[in-house]
Design a protein around this motif. Sequence first.
Motif, mmCIF file in Angstrom:
data_model
loop_
_atom_site.group_PDB
_atom_site.id
_atom_site.type_symbol
_atom_site.label_atom_id
_atom_site.label_comp_id
_atom_site.label_asym_id
_atom_site.label_seq_id
_atom_site.Cartn_x
_atom_site.Cartn_y
_atom_site.Cartn_z
ATOM 1 N N ALA A 178 0.828 -1.211 0.000
ATOM 2 C CA ALA A 178 0.000 0.000 0.000
ATOM 3 C C ALA A 178 0.861 1.258 0.000
ATOM 4 C CB ALA A 178 -0.935 -0.010 1.213
ATOM 5 N N LYS B 76 2.445 1.736 -3.493
ATOM 6 C CA LYS B 76 1.414 2.108 -4.479
ATOM 7 C C LYS B 76 0.973 3.552 -4.260
ATOM 8 C CE LYS B 76 -2.252 0.878 -7.241
ATOM 9 N NZ LYS B 76 -2.169 1.363 -8.583
ATOM 10 N N GLN C 184 -1.611 -4.488 -4.181
ATOM 11 C CA GLN C 184 -2.449 -3.336 -4.505
ATOM 12 C C GLN C 184 -2.528 -3.252 -6.020
ATOM 13 O OE1 GLN C 184 -3.703 -0.695 -2.187
ATOM 14 N NE2 GLN C 184 -3.407 -2.442 -0.815
#
Length: 157
Positions: A42, A45, A69
Motif C-alpha cells: 500500500a 502504491k 495493490q
Amino acid sequence: MAEDLLILKGTKKEQYESLLPQIIGLLEGETDLIANLANISAALKEQFGWFWVGFYLVKVDELVLGPFQGPVACTRIRKGRGVCGSSWQQATTLVVPDVELFPGHIACSSLSRSEIVVPLMHNGTVVGVLDVDSSELDQFDETDKLYLEKIVSLINW
C-alpha cells in the motif's frame, strides 16, 4: 506509528528517502508477515502510483499470490516462468524496461508495460518476490533496484 503516509513529490530518490523511514515505522513492532507485506504494498502504491505492487510467496514449488495493490492478478507462477519466476530462479532483481520483449512474460494485464521484481531472501533462500508493474515503458532503474532491495530487506521472517 500512525497509518498515514506523508507523500512527498520530488526526485525518485527523494521520494524513496522520505518513504523508507515511514515503512520502517509501519513495520516496527508488528510481527505478522501478511500485515507487513500488505502495508509495504500500500505504501509503495500510494507513493508512486504504479499500476500494480505486490508480493508472491514461495509455497512448495510455486509462487502464490500474496498481499498486493492493484487489479486482480495471476494466482500461481512456476519457477523460471515470467519475470517473477525468473527472479525466483536466478535469486536476483530483474528490471524489465519493456515486458513485451521479455521471453515468456506472463501477461496478467495487457496494461503492464514495464516491471521490476525483487527476490525476498531468508537464510540464503528465496522465499518470495516483490513484483512492481508500471503502465509506462522503462519506468524502473537502478534507483528503484537499490531502494526496493532495501525495503524488502526490512521484512522479518
